[in-house]
Scaffold this active site. Structure first.
Site, PDB file in Angstrom:
ATOM      1  N   VAL A 193      -2.754   5.043   7.244  1.00 52.75           N
ATOM      2  CA  VAL A 193      -2.804   5.748   5.980  1.00 52.75           C
ATOM      3  C   VAL A 193      -4.166   5.430   5.379  1.00 52.75           C
ATOM      4  CG1 VAL A 193      -1.782   3.864   4.650  1.00 52.75           C
ATOM      5  CG2 VAL A 193      -1.687   6.170   3.773  1.00 52.75           C
ATOM      6  N   ALA A 227       5.331   1.575  10.754  1.00 60.62           N
ATOM      7  CA  ALA A 227       4.175   2.058   9.990  1.00 60.62           C
ATOM      8  C   ALA A 227       3.055   2.499  10.919  1.00 60.62           C
ATOM      9  CB  ALA A 227       3.656   0.944   9.078  1.00 60.62           C
ATOM     10  N   GLU A 258      -7.127   7.366   5.545  1.00 60.67           N
ATOM     11  CA  GLU A 258      -8.325   8.083   5.957  1.00 60.67           C
ATOM     12  C   GLU A 258      -8.049   9.559   6.147  1.00 60.67           C
ATOM     13  OE1 GLU A 258     -10.198   5.409   9.226  1.00 60.67           O
ATOM     14  OE2 GLU A 258     -11.663   6.915   8.618  1.00 60.67           O
ATOM     15  N   ILE A 275     -10.347  -4.024   1.526  1.00 62.41           N
ATOM     16  CA  ILE A 275     -11.471  -3.276   0.963  1.00 62.41           C
ATOM     17  C   ILE A 275     -10.987  -2.379  -0.167  1.00 62.41           C
ATOM     18  CG2 ILE A 275     -12.936  -3.315   2.999  1.00 62.41           C
ATOM     19  CD1 ILE A 275     -11.716  -0.615   3.803  1.00 62.41           C
ATOM     20  N   GLY A 276      -9.795  -2.679  -0.636  1.00 61.02           N
ATOM     21  CA  GLY A 276      -9.218  -1.866  -1.704  1.00 61.02           C
ATOM     22  C   GLY A 276      -7.973  -1.151  -1.225  1.00 61.02           C
ATOM     23  N   GLN A 277      -7.810  -1.093   0.085  1.00 65.37           N
ATOM     24  CA  GLN A 277      -6.683  -0.337   0.636  1.00 65.37           C
ATOM     25  C   GLN A 277      -5.390  -1.136   0.576  1.00 65.37           C
ATOM     26  OE1 GLN A 277      -8.012  -2.590   2.326  1.00 65.37           O
ATOM     27  NE2 GLN A 277      -7.854  -2.423   4.530  1.00 65.37           N
ATOM     28  N   GLY A 278      -5.445  -2.367   0.086  1.00 69.67           N
ATOM     29  CA  GLY A 278      -4.222  -3.115  -0.168  1.00 69.67           C
ATOM     30  C   GLY A 278      -3.689  -3.896   1.003  1.00 69.67           C
ATOM     31  N   SER A 279      -4.542  -4.196   1.979  1.00 68.64           N
ATOM     32  CA  SER A 279      -3.989  -4.819   3.178  1.00 68.64           C
ATOM     33  C   SER A 279      -3.439  -6.225   2.919  1.00 68.64           C
ATOM     34  CB  SER A 279      -5.024  -4.838   4.301  1.00 68.64           C
ATOM     35  OG  SER A 279      -6.196  -5.453   3.867  1.00 68.64           O
TER      36      SER A 279
END
Ligand SMILES: Cc1cc2nc3c(=O)[nH]c(=O)nc-3n(C[C@H](O)[C@H](O)[C@H](O)COP(=O)(O)OP(=O)(O)OC[C@H]3O[C@@H](n4cnc5c(N)ncnc54)[C@H](O)[C@@H]3O)c2cc1C
Ligand code: SF4
Ligand code: FES
Ligand code: FES
Lengths: 328, 153, 793
Positions: free
Chosen positions: C752, C749, C754, C506-510
């Site tokens: 990250v 990890a 939110e 969703i843009g978070q780069g997953s």
């Protein structure tokens, strides 16, 4: 929201444009369209015919004529920003043009459109659906004002950046109608009626063709200060144009202070001109002038910001602007 | 009502039959399938729909398509040439300037114009140039850095 | 720290080229042959009874293909929360009443958007207008209009997924009107705690509704194939499996007959989880017409009718010892969830869940209420409860520190939790870098020199500066459908791999971070990986991109799948290399080599060939799966806050330096500092980008953003009037990662993306106080409020 149905004409001469305008009743001029396209989508504008001025080259010219600069109404704000003589002689005009909206609008938005810009209100600049939640107000042909419930009129707010500057430079505009052509001081173009805030929106069936600004003497100092929440995109909450003619002893000659965002049209606080006349500017005088100026503005809650706050920042930016002009 | 317009679109001359009540954005997206140009607000407030008109960035949702007659229009689809990403596109990706990517086409076109006008923009000039383009994801910092990395001093 | 080749590096996003060239297809870009366009007729009134709907004129309009109203679908109900206690209360189209401005009344499918819009204007609806109520406090009163007077059945769509179907009614012991949810948690003895305190203070805070402002408007395309009886949908969403689950329930279709296709998502921030009416309507209209139907919302509809952050009133009472030790705290939170329940019961639970991991307070009680009003619906938004509660608590502690004349940082340090702590619900903090975060942030903002200094030095100057700090925490995934993520790694002849994941980027780069995990684990390069994602037919289940679970839960699944594939690759290689034990082998750069003799190696390509030829045709497919919370098999209780919440918490300390223009009241965020404990950062550039995005959104919400409502009507449903930050508002930003290692996370990890929206609010509020000596108990801190507080207007 899609655009409504309309017919679109691109006359190649002014005469043709005026004839079409005279012929049809539901007919509107489109310049850059940055404001009009939104108004059409929101069904604030329901004209059956749009007349574009794009194909009339004479309206796009900026020229120097004798002691004046003549700006064609279809000149874009970018044209104005980049025109050398304007850079040199009319810094406040350049600044005001630069301050309009965002960079993505300024290469299509025109000065004519800015001058003719409709007044704004938080109950008016909304979609048809949004407006259907309440009774229609004066500005859309109804019988009530949601902002000033007791007033029997529309108090929507004039929010264009450029006209105050033009007025403070003593600009005149040429209006061409079917039968006559007239040149009037820009301040007379505005009606003060929130429903029909200027001559053209009152239905004069004229076209604004050009703006004529006298080239000022060297000792005219001017500036435009705009206050808004975000330094791009936003309309002015308050904008102030100051142009003061100084004499040799640095006393104020004619001083013109014009405010946008504070009424149904550009507002010139009358007392201030007199207060400054023949005086040398100093901090006290400036702050008195600013105090006096804001007693002559009557902001209403047409935005999400309170009139009290508006008045307070008006005072601050008026004094800042005068100070800049006076080099204080 | 329809009208034929002539324009140079992404370097190619075109005659297009458009409805007069279509915006340039509508024509690009709906008629031509050039969906790289995005619709974020449809009223001139966000820059997602930016295209270059005669080289200058413009909100295409605020422009009637008929008004593009005689103009040269460049959309994001024209930026990568001959199968190669443009340096702006590479810099944006390397510097993290792309997240959801919805503002990206507009940002890249604005950058292209900025660097043509001003090959060595300062941070303030960069911020000013992209001030009509809203990005909700990045907080702008990595976009600004990406553009700065392209500046030629 | 271990040296990795690929994870931990700021590798460019794998979807960057598609996005930067305009090739990436978002839901709004999907266009199918013969597609119809849908539009929704909405209520202009906040509370009204529907007396009659007349669609006859609209149906006659040429080009209109179908019109549906609530009568056509009266049995369908769904909601984000759906339990016997809190039965689903939303309907795709209103049946009896409308409960907020924008409530859906009818839906049209037509040949073009223009025709659909025209058709809406021809539908005649008769309403009986009912009195509305617009604040939670008013709505709770005994004589307030009742918004939900219908009887809702108490069966849950989640029955087969473990939500117990208890018989009997859930008559609440709490007697307030319009209650939609209640949470009550306590531990220790608060009364005793207050009694033993040296100082007790009480404050009340108010937070306004805010908007997500995803740049891509909400949209859905549905295409039903009547012969295959299959529904294909394209949705702008954060969780494809959750959406499929919802759709299969409300459409009463087998899950496998619904396929969610991948599209890129132009931002979500929590606002694209719930099932929305327009999604249902697109599907239903497609089934009825047999044609594809697309519904794309207008920006105004996104603002008014999707979701907003909950406005809340939060009251806090804290008892503290002179030395700064917090002895007792009592928190009461009231959230206004609008006309439908939305995530009301969840946000009041999370206000607790996102805050209690921070300070260790022995005696604590928390009570949360969510309340129906006639405002727009509220749902998850980045941080979901954390911004509201963290702003309130850290503002309150800052006030206490001032009262006691101590440094707020000392209070923080004294009371924060540490690695190894076990929370009252049983969650264990296997990693917790809070103390390091506080220290780092304080140093970076120059706390010692700046706090209280500006004010003293600057006297009556126009511009005043101040600094402030606040903390936040966040889950890394939680127990919610589908509870787990899985991944499949398919090896190709040439030694490269395709990753199949149900995760959404969703843009978070997953897609990028998951590819990194795969590349690292398998020993291949980023360029050797393709991602097939976001498609319910092709990809294995996935938790979805909310509750910040992607990095940890899906990351683990990918790592396990990669390990599984690697093991098979090594088995293929072992035979060729003549090794008896695969533990003697390792991989790097698409080669398999002997650990004690790296010269001796073969390529992945060879190993895969060998596997196919010598091992019964095994082409090598790796599989991995991971459960959201391995130690538990149940949902945490929303009402009692019991049960385990998450496997790992992310933490951050955020500090702000602000400048206040005392003449205009404008507050500028000059510098933002975030020290973020996100475990091991899988991709530094991406992590930093997430933090910047959070800071920007947090700063917007602290200083200018508010969904401005009057009698339920939103006055700023546009980017012009809703004042979200633009490029010119970008502060100087320092962000450091306090890299703890989360033992349960892939390569260490955790969350990250939110958390760090929440700390910046309190940091800014405290900094403003530091600058001008005035406390703001409500957000946003607008110029107008500042001048009022300074007594200037
Ligand atoms: C997001 C956004 C932000 C904006 N911010 C600002 C701002 O900060 N300051 C500001 O001043 N404006 C702002 N605007 C409004 C507008 O863009 C500008 O005022 C612009 O200059 C209008 O010019 P135009 O050529 O686009 O006008 P159009 O939209 O074409 O026309 C505007 C009006 O003028 C009439 N008109 C235009 N030209 C003539 C003519 N020659 N003769 C007779 N009538 C004519 C039209 O009929 C119409 O009623 C903003 C608009 C948007 C969408
Ligand atoms: S000021 Fe009153 S009449 Fe005018 S637009 Fe606003 S609500 Fe309508
Ligand atoms: S879509 Fe055109 S400016 Fe937003
Ligand atoms: S990257 Fe998502 S809006 Fe800019």
């Amino acid at each position: 929201m899609r655009l409504p149905e309309f017919e679109y004409f691109e006359p190649e001469s002014l005469e043709e444009a005026i004839n079409q305008l005279a012929k049809n009743n539901s007919c509107t001029i489109i310049a850059g369209g940055t404001d009009l396209v939104v108004a059409l989508k929101q069904r604030l504008q329901n004209s059956r015919y749009l007349i574009s001025l794009d194909k009339i080259p004479s309206l796009k010219k900026i020229t120097k004529k004798d002691d004046a600069v003549i700006i064609g109404a279809m000149s874009t704000l970018d044209d104005i920003i980049n025109y050398t003589l304007i850079k040199e002689k009319f810094p406040a005009l350049r600044k005001a043009a630069w301050d309009v909206g965002s960079p993505l609008l300024r290469s299509i938005a025109t000065i004519g459109g800015n001058i003719c810009l409709n007044t704004r209100c938080r109950f008016y600049n909304q979609s048809l659906f949004w407006r259907s939640s309440r009774e229609e107000c004066f500005k859309v042909g109804g019988n009530i004002c949601h902002v000033a419930k007791k007033k029997n009129s529309c108090v929507s707010t004039f929010s264009a950046d450029i006209p105050p500057v033009l007025i403070s430079y003593g600009a005149r505009v040429k209006l061409v109608g079917a039968n006559e052509e007239r040149v009037i001081p820009l301040e007379n173009f505005y009606s003060g009626d929130g429903r029909f805030p200027n001559v053209i929106l009152s239905g004069s069936k004229e076209i604004l063709t050009e703006i004529e600004i006298p080239i000022p003497q060297n000792n005219l100092k001017s500036c435009y200060h705009k206050y808004r929440m975000r330094e791009s995109i936003d309309f002015p909450l308050i904008g102030v144009s100051v142009a003061i003619q100084f004499n040799e002893e640095k006393r104020c000659g004619d001083a013109r202070i014009i405010i946008t965002g504070a009424g149904t049209g550009p507002v010139e606080p009358a007392q201030v001109r007199g207060m400054l006349l023949n005086k040398k500017l100093n901090a006290n005088l400036i702050s008195d002038a600013a105090e006096a100026a804001v007693t002559e503005i009557y902001p209403f809650k047409t935005t999400l910001i309170s009139p009290r706050y508006k008045r307070e920042v008006a005072k601050i930016i008026i004094s800042e602007a005068i100070r800049e002009v006076g080099g204080i | 009502m329809k009208k034929t317009i002539r324009l140079v679109l992404n370097g190619e001359e075109k005659n297009l039959l458009v409805n007069v009540n279509q915006t340039l954005l509508d024509v690009l997206r709906d008629d031509l399938g050039l969906t790289g140009t995005k619709k974020g607000c449809n009223q001139g407030e966000c820059g997602a729909c930016t295209v270059l008109i005669n080289g200058k960035p413009v909100s295409s949702c605020s422009l009637l398509a008929v008004k593009a007659d005689g103009k040269s229009i460049d959309t994001i689809e024209s930026v990568a040439k001959e199968g190669h990403l443009h340096p702006i596109q590479i810099a944006f990706n390397e510097k993290g300037a792309i997240q959801c990517g919805f503002c990206t086409p507009g940002m890249i076109l604005v950058t292209k114009n900025l660097l043509e006008q001003n090959p060595n923009p300062q941070i303030d000039e960069i911020k000013e140039a992209i001030s009509g383009n809203i990005c909700r994801c990045t907080g702008y910092l990595q976009i600004i850095n990406a553009i700065k990395s392209l500046a030629k001093s | 720290m271990t040296n990795y080749n690929i994870v931990g590096k700021g590798i460019p996003r794998v979807d960057g080229p598609a996005k930067s060239t305009g090739k990436a297809i978002y839901t709004v870009d999907v266009k199918l042959p013969d597609m119809l366009y849908g539009k929704i007729l909405r209520s202009p009134y906040p509370h009204a009874r529907i007396l009659n709907i007349d669609t006859s004129e609209a149906k006659k309009l040429p080009g209109v293909k179908e019109i549906i109203t609530g009568q056509d679908l009266s049995d369908v109900r769904y909601a984000f929360v759906d339990t016997p206690r809190y039965p689903a209360d939303e309907r795709p189209l209103a049946v009896d009443k409308v409960r907020y401005i924008g409530d859906e009344v009818a839906a049209v499918a037509a040949e073009s958007e223009s025709i659909a819009e025209k058709a809406l204007s021809l539908i005649k609806v008769e309403y009986e207008i009912l009195p509305g109520v617009f604040t939670a406090e008013e709505a709770m009163k005994h004589n307030a209009p009742v918004i939900h007077d219908e009887q809702l059945e108490g069966t849950s769509a989640w029955e087969q997924w473990g939500v117990a179907q208890r018989k009997g009614s859930y008559e609440s012991e709490i007697k307030v009107n319009n209650l939609s949810g209640h949470t009550s948690v306590s531990f220790g003895d608060v009364v005793k705690g207050f009694h033993e305190s040296d100082y007790v203070r009480e404050d009340s805070f108010e937070l306004k509704a805010t908007a997500h402002c995803q740049m891509e408007p909400h949209a859905a395309v549905a295409s039903y194939d009547p012969i295959e009886q299959k529904l294909n949908v394209w949705l702008s969403t954060m969780g494809i499996f959750l959406k499929r689950f919802f759709l299969s329930k409300v459409l009463e279709m087998p899950a496998s007959k619904i396929r969610v296709h991948h599209t890129f998502v132009g931002g979500a921030f929590g606002g694209k989880i719930d099932l929305f009416s327009y999604e249902y309507c697109a599907a239903y209209l497609s089934i009825k017409t047999g044609k594809p139907v697309k519904i794309e919302l207008e920006r105004e509809e996104v603002f008014m009718t999707t979701r907003q952050r909950h406005p809340m009133i939060i009251k806090i009472k804290t008892g503290i010892r002179k030395d700064g030790t917090i002895l007792a705290q009592e928190v009461k939170a009231i959230a206004d969830n609008g006309g439908y329940r939305g995530s009301g019961p969840v946000v009041i639970f999370l206000c607790h869940g996102f805050s209690f991991p921070i300070y260790n307070i022995e005696n604590y009680s928390y009570e949360g209420f969510s309340i129906y009003t006639n405002n727009g619906i509220r749902g998850p938004q980045r941080g979901h409860g954390a911004p509201q509660i963290r702003f309130s608590i850290d503002s309150h502690l800052d006030l206490i520190a001032r009262d006691l004349g101590i440094d707020p940082i000392d209070i923080m340090r004294k009371n924060v939790r540490h690695e190894g702590d076990v929370l009252p619900n049983g969650d264990k903090l296997n990693s917790c870098g809070l103390t390091e975060c506080i220290e780092g942030a304080a140093k970076a903002i120059d706390w010692e020199n700046k706090r209280m200094q500006f004010r003293a030095k600057e006297g009556n100057r126009r511009y005043r500066r101040g600094v402030g700090i606040s903390l936040c925490s966040m889950f890394s995934g939680a127990m919610y459908y589908p509870f787990a993520s899985a991944a499949i790694v398919k090896m190709h002849d040439d030694g490269s791999a395709t990753l199949f994941t149900g995760a959404q980027d969703i843009g978070q780069g997953s897609f990028t971070t998951l590819s990194q995990v795969l590349a690292e684990e398998l020993g291949i390069g980023m360029e050797d990986i393709q991602v097939v994602a976001g498609d319910t037919d092709l990809c294995p289940i996935d938790l979805g991109s909310f509750l910040s679970g992607t990095a940890l839960v899906t990351g683990n699944a990918v790592k396990l799948a990669a390990a599984d594939a690697k093991r098979q690759v090594l088995e293929g290689a072992a035979e060729i290399l003549g090794v008896d034990d695969i533990d003697k082998l390792d991989t790097l750069e698409k080669k398999i080599f002997l650990k004690d003799n790296p010269e001796k190696s073969i390529s992945f390509q060879q190993a895969i060939q060998a596997s196919v030829l010598n091992r019964d045709g095994n082409p090598i497919i790796g599989k991995g799966f991971y459960k959201g919370y391995p130690q538990t098999d149940r949902y945490p209780s929303l009402a009692k806050g019991k049960g385990l919440f998450t496997s790992a918490y992310g933490f951050a300390a955020q500090a702000a330096e602000v400048e206040v223009d005392t003449l205009t009241g404008k507050v500028t965020l000059v510098k933002a500092v975030t020290f973020h404990d996100c475990g091991f950062p899988l991709n530094k550039t991406i992590v930093e980008g997430q933090v910047h995005g959070c800071v920007s959104m947090g700063a917007g919400q602290a200083l200018s953003e508010e969904v401005f409502l009057e009698n339920g009507q939103c006055f700023n449903p546009s980017f012009l009037s809703y004042q979200l930050p633009i490029s010119l508002d970008t502060p100087e930003s320092v962000d450091e990662l306090v890299a703890t290692i989360e033992p349960s996370g892939p390569f260490g990890a955790k969350e990250v993306g939110e958390g760090s929206v929440a700390g910046i609010l309190g940091a800014i509020g405290n900094a403003v106080h530091d600058a001008i000596g005035v406390r703001f108990y409500s957000l946003p801190i607008t110029p107008e409020k500042v001048l009022r507080a300074l007594g200037k207007i």
